[in-house]
Every structure is written in structure tokens, then in C-alpha cells.
Write an enzyme that holds these catalytic residues in place. Sequence first.
Site, PDB file in Angstrom:
ATOM      1  N   TYR A 201       0.840  -1.184   0.000  1.00  0.00           N
ATOM      2  CA  TYR A 201       0.000   0.000   0.000  1.00  0.00           C
ATOM      3  C   TYR A 201       0.885   1.249   0.000  1.00  0.00           C
ATOM      4  O   TYR A 201       1.697   1.438   0.904  1.00  0.00           O
ATOM      5  CB  TYR A 201      -0.917  -0.014   1.231  1.00  0.00           C
ATOM      6  CG  TYR A 201      -1.797   1.205   1.338  1.00  0.00           C
ATOM      7  CD1 TYR A 201      -2.677   1.539   0.313  1.00  0.00           C
ATOM      8  CD2 TYR A 201      -1.746   2.027   2.466  1.00  0.00           C
ATOM      9  CE1 TYR A 201      -3.483   2.659   0.407  1.00  0.00           C
ATOM     10  CE2 TYR A 201      -2.553   3.152   2.565  1.00  0.00           C
ATOM     11  CZ  TYR A 201      -3.420   3.463   1.531  1.00  0.00           C
ATOM     12  OH  TYR A 201      -4.215   4.569   1.620  1.00  0.00           O
ATOM     13  N   ILE A 202       0.748   2.063  -1.021  1.00  0.00           N
ATOM     14  CA  ILE A 202       1.480   3.334  -1.101  1.00  0.00           C
ATOM     15  C   ILE A 202       0.654   4.343  -0.301  1.00  0.00           C
ATOM     16  O   ILE A 202      -0.471   4.671  -0.689  1.00  0.00           O
ATOM     17  CB  ILE A 202       1.638   3.810  -2.569  1.00  0.00           C
ATOM     18  CG1 ILE A 202       2.173   2.680  -3.477  1.00  0.00           C
ATOM     19  CG2 ILE A 202       2.504   5.055  -2.660  1.00  0.00           C
ATOM     20  CD1 ILE A 202       3.582   2.235  -3.207  1.00  0.00           C
ATOM     21  N   GLU A 287      -3.623   1.358 -13.559  1.00  0.00           N
ATOM     22  CA  GLU A 287      -4.584   0.769 -14.495  1.00  0.00           C
ATOM     23  C   GLU A 287      -4.727   1.666 -15.724  1.00  0.00           C
ATOM     24  O   GLU A 287      -4.227   2.785 -15.732  1.00  0.00           O
ATOM     25  CB  GLU A 287      -5.943   0.542 -13.829  1.00  0.00           C
ATOM     26  CG  GLU A 287      -6.503   1.706 -13.062  1.00  0.00           C
ATOM     27  CD  GLU A 287      -7.696   1.294 -12.186  1.00  0.00           C
ATOM     28  OE1 GLU A 287      -8.820   1.597 -12.582  1.00  0.00           O
ATOM     29  OE2 GLU A 287      -7.512   0.689 -11.108  1.00  0.00           O
ATOM     30  N   ARG A 291     -11.305   4.752 -22.285  1.00  0.00           N
ATOM     31  CA  ARG A 291     -12.394   5.640 -22.733  1.00  0.00           C
ATOM     32  C   ARG A 291     -11.896   7.080 -22.743  1.00  0.00           C
ATOM     33  O   ARG A 291     -10.793   7.371 -22.278  1.00  0.00           O
ATOM     34  CB  ARG A 291     -13.552   5.547 -21.730  1.00  0.00           C
ATOM     35  CG  ARG A 291     -13.113   5.984 -20.334  1.00  0.00           C
ATOM     36  CD  ARG A 291     -14.245   6.169 -19.359  1.00  0.00           C
ATOM     37  NE  ARG A 291     -13.768   6.751 -18.115  1.00  0.00           N
ATOM     38  CZ  ARG A 291     -13.204   6.082 -17.128  1.00  0.00           C
ATOM     39  NH1 ARG A 291     -13.033   4.776 -17.204  1.00  0.00           N
ATOM     40  NH2 ARG A 291     -12.781   6.704 -16.031  1.00  0.00           N
ATOM     41  N   VAL A 294     -13.779  12.089 -18.164  1.00  0.00           N
ATOM     42  CA  VAL A 294     -14.481  13.317 -17.781  1.00  0.00           C
ATOM     43  C   VAL A 294     -13.534  14.519 -17.867  1.00  0.00           C
ATOM     44  O   VAL A 294     -13.891  15.573 -18.390  1.00  0.00           O
ATOM     45  CB  VAL A 294     -15.028  13.192 -16.333  1.00  0.00           C
ATOM     46  CG1 VAL A 294     -15.671  14.494 -15.878  1.00  0.00           C
ATOM     47  CG2 VAL A 294     -16.012  12.041 -16.213  1.00  0.00           C
TER      48      VAL A 294
HETATM   49  C1  MV4 Z   1      -3.471   1.962  -4.673  1.00  0.00           C
HETATM   50  C2  MV4 Z   1      -3.237   2.900  -3.649  1.00  0.00           C
HETATM   51  C3  MV4 Z   1      -2.135   2.724  -2.851  1.00  0.00           C
HETATM   52  N1  MV4 Z   1      -1.336   1.659  -3.030  1.00  0.00           N
HETATM   53  N2  MV4 Z   1      -2.634   0.933  -4.823  1.00  0.00           N
HETATM   54  C4  MV4 Z   1      -7.667   3.728  -6.051  1.00  0.00           C
HETATM   55  C5  MV4 Z   1      -8.414   3.560  -7.298  1.00  0.00           C
HETATM   56  C6  MV4 Z   1      -7.732   2.520  -8.079  1.00  0.00           C
HETATM   57  N3  MV4 Z   1      -7.479   3.056  -9.375  1.00  0.00           N
HETATM   58  C7  MV4 Z   1      -6.480   2.203  -7.333  1.00  0.00           C
HETATM   59  N4  MV4 Z   1      -6.443   3.052  -6.196  1.00  0.00           N
HETATM   60  C8  MV4 Z   1      -5.393   3.064  -5.331  1.00  0.00           C
HETATM   61  N5  MV4 Z   1      -4.504   2.060  -5.483  1.00  0.00           N
HETATM   62  C9  MV4 Z   1      -1.598   0.792  -4.005  1.00  0.00           C
HETATM   63  N6  MV4 Z   1      -0.796  -0.252  -4.151  1.00  0.00           N
HETATM   64  C10 MV4 Z   1      -4.120   3.961  -3.492  1.00  0.00           C
HETATM   65  C11 MV4 Z   1      -5.214   4.036  -4.319  1.00  0.00           C
HETATM   66  C12 MV4 Z   1      -6.094   5.125  -4.037  1.00  0.00           C
HETATM   67  C13 MV4 Z   1      -6.271   6.191  -4.896  1.00  0.00           C
HETATM   68  C14 MV4 Z   1      -5.646   6.231  -6.119  1.00  0.00           C
HETATM   69  C15 MV4 Z   1      -5.853   7.277  -6.973  1.00  0.00           C
HETATM   70  C16 MV4 Z   1      -6.692   8.313  -6.591  1.00  0.00           C
HETATM   71  C17 MV4 Z   1      -7.318   8.279  -5.409  1.00  0.00           C
HETATM   72  C18 MV4 Z   1      -7.124   7.230  -4.531  1.00  0.00           C
HETATM   73  C19 MV4 Z   1      -7.765   7.241  -3.312  1.00  0.00           C
HETATM   74  C20 MV4 Z   1      -7.577   6.192  -2.463  1.00  0.00           C
HETATM   75  C21 MV4 Z   1      -6.758   5.128  -2.827  1.00  0.00           C
END
Ligand code: MV4
Length: 481
Positions: A201-202, A287, A291, A294
Site C-alpha cells: 500500500y502506497i 490501471e 475511454r 471526464v
Molecule cells: C493503490 C493505492 C495505494 N497503493 N494501490 C484507487 C483507485 C484505483 N485506481 C487504485 N487506487 C489506489 N490504489 C496501491 N498499491 C491507493 C489508491 C487510491 C487512490 C488512487 C488514486 C486516486 C485516489 C485514490 C484514493 C484512495 C486510494
Amino acid sequence: MKKVLIANRGEIAIRVMKTARKMGIKTVAIYSEADRNAPHVRFADEAIYIGEAPSNKSYLLGEKIIEEAKKLYVDGIHPGYGFLSENAHFAELCEKNGIIFIGPKSKSIKIMGDKLAAKDAVKHYNIPMVPGVDRAVTNPKEAADIAREIGFPILIKASAGGGGKGMRIVEQEKDVEEQMARAISEATSAFGNGSVFVEKYITSPRHIEIQVLADNYGNTIHLFERECSIQRRHQKVVEEAPSSILDSELRKKMGDAAIKVAKSCDYIGAGTVEFLVDKNLNFYFLEMNTRLQVEHPVTELISGIDLVEQQIKIARGEVISFKQEDLKIKGHALELRVYAEDPTNNFLPSVGNLNIYKIPTGKGIRVDNGFEEGMDIPIYYDPMLSKLITYGKTREEAIQLMIEAIDNYKIEGVKTTLPFGKFVCKHEAFRSGNFDTHFVKNYYTPEKLQAGLDEEAKIAALVALKIYFEDQKIVRVPLIN
Ligand code: MV4
């Protein structure tokens, strides 16, 4: 391509139609029962009724939409965002019926829609990834072993998830088993696919995404980044381009990585590659969104490229007419999503009638709008009224324009996120550029917003009083000496 159907509603339907019209292409709207009189219907050259108000009886009925499109000799379908835009089956169905899907091939949608398939696709491309595993994990013991190896905290993610759905943070080993079980059961009920994986987890990342464009002839380019860290419960609120944390070197590295991600799935059209950037400016591929997003307008403003025009040109088989080296960032753009939600009451949807609805205009201001005065806001769809986009030479100028434009909206009848946007624009952490994805959680309380609103009301009252006295030519006794 002579006629395009836009399988969407609201601001994005209108946005797409504007470019189609500019290109001399006829437009066809679709609408549900709730949207009979909606602006996007009147904006189009032709319109087709699809079905009842709920999306699953109208905007999500792919087969019905294609059937109607064929009757009107439509050449292409633009899906906008949401609804059918990332539905691989729909993309395929269009092609099977001789209609061009203005978007990527269904294969690319399928790969990127499954996070494990995406990891698998990019694994030979040397893309920076968050430490973790690239396969489904079902056994909590195995998950605990992985966690010990990469270190806590870990994040359990659903492979079929995305946009934050089906994620669980685990801080300690003793919680792994329980959180695993929850993640699997959540993923099973939400996506019909219980497959989960584990990543480090970042903790305080920035969310930065790269816009890419790819044609059918192997040309893939990027149009720089969008900073999307200002979000609330995975719902973006303010986006901007460029990001204040990227320099040209990091921008090039992330841009090159994004291009490789697009190539890994044979991407065609406009797409977005999402990254997390940590405190030390390490970036990690998250990811790919297959598409038009927004927040695409901020990229259009700083690059000078109409993304919808590029989508249509690519879909009709043209070569991208410029090279990476031709592209340059010019100026700074901000976007605020104006939702009919009450920021002083937990962002509850504030549905009702738009008694008064006046949008700002002027140099450096773009409003992508789907509503008009007097309309009822349908309860069936996303409550976004419009997107307020500002463009200036510098970030400071774009922020100042945003604050002024927020003040120049006149909305009565519903509560909106406009005051929240102002809160963000006036906040020191935002202004200095020193923020991360936890901005809203860390700094926002309804009380702070209310205090700002009260202050404004007080100033407005004092100004009114001053004007009143001046009008009356009454000699005032000073209130304070
Ligand atoms: C994460 C992360 C921290 N560590 N993966 C949120 C949406 C999805 N696209 C993936 N996300 C995240 N993945 C790791 N390994 C934190 C998030 C995340 C986040 C990412 C982008 C924008 C807002 C966010 C809010 C909470 C968590």
C-alpha cells in the site's frame, strides 16, 4: 463517416456532438423517458427514444441502441464515458453490425478491465509496478506470506475492480485473514468475480494519469499528464494539467511508460494510463482507462488538441497527423466538477429544480454543460451539472480565474459543489502544490466551508448596506470609531 450516434447524455453527449458538427458529421442523440426534453436531445440533428428512465432500460441497452442506429444508417457510435464506454461486448457488437465503435478494440477493453490481465499484458514492457503479486490469491496464509515479504501495510484489490471498488487496506498480519475473506466476498457480489491480489500500500500518493492516442498504424503518442489527486471517495473533484510535481524528465519517463502500456494491449484511440507517484517521485502503473475521460478538457487546453476530433479521425482510419516532438505544453488548466450535491451535508445528492442556472463566460473560461434553467435534475443518473474549466498562462492565473468563475455561477434550487471548489482553490496546501490523494480527508470539514460561506454572506450584507446608505444619502453615525 457521415453520421455518428452518441450513446450518452448530458454534457459529454453535447461535447462530442460539437466536434462532430465541426467536422461536418451529422449527430444522432439517444434519450430515455426522463430526458425527453434534455438539452443533448435538442442539440442533435436527430434523436431516438430508447426506453424508460433507469439506465438499464435505456442508456445501457446496447442491442436496442444498435438496432435503432441501423435504421438511421449511422456509421459510428461514440459511447462517451460511463454507460457502455468500457463494455467490450458492446464494442464487438457494433463492429459485427457494421458500425464503427469510436474507441479501442474490444480486446483492449477486456484486458484493461481485468487488473490481473493488465499486469500480465504489461509484464514484458519494463513498466514500474507497485511491489506485489501479479496473480490471484485465494489462500489467506499465502497472502500473509506475501505481506511479510513486501511489508505492511498492504492493499488487497479485486481484479475486476477499479476506481477504488473492492479494495482493503491491511495494517497488520493478524487482520489478513479476515480482510481477505471480506475482499473476496465483496468482489464476488460486486463483480461476479472473487479474484483478488495483493500489493504494497502506497500511503500518501499523488494520482497522475497520462493521456495517450494511438492510431491503426503503430503511432502511439502521449499528451502529457493530468493531476487528479483532489478526490473524495474515489470521485475526482478538481483536476489540472500540467502537474506541479513533474519536471520534463519525469514527464518523459511517465509518458514513455504510458505509451508502452498502450502498446501492450494493442490500444487504438484515446486512452488514459493511471499512475501513483510516491513522495520520492517513484511512479507505479495502476490501471488503464479505455475511454475518453471526464477530465479530458484540461489536456485539450494545454495541448491545443481536440481529443474527440482525434478519436473520430483515428476511428475512420486516419494517421495521427502530428508527432510527439510537435507537442508542447502551453499554459495551465484546471477543472472543477460541478455536482448537484450538498458539500455541507456529506455530499448528499441535492435533486430538485434548477430555478436559476446561469453559467460563467469569458476569456480563459470553458464550461462543458448539460443542463439549463428550469430543468428538473433527474434522479436516475450522475448528478454532475457541468464542468468548469479555466485556462491561464500560469497555475496562479488559472486558480484565480476559477475562483472568479465560481462566483459568477448563479444557481438557485439545488446545492452544488461550487463552494467546495472555492475551498480547494483557496487552500494553502492546494495553492502551494503540496498535497496528495488524502487532501479532502485531511483538510476538509463542512464547518470550514460554512465559515467561508458565512463570511461571504457577511461581506455581501455589508456591501448591500453601504449601497443602501449611499442611495439614501443618509449621513451615517460610525458603527465603530
Ligand atoms: C493503490 C493505492 C495505494 N497503493 N494501490 C484507487 C483507485 C484505483 N485506481 C487504485 N487506487 C489506489 N490504489 C496501491 N498499491 C491507493 C489508491 C487510491 C487512490 C488512487 C488514486 C486516486 C485516489 C485514490 C484514493 C484512495 C486510494
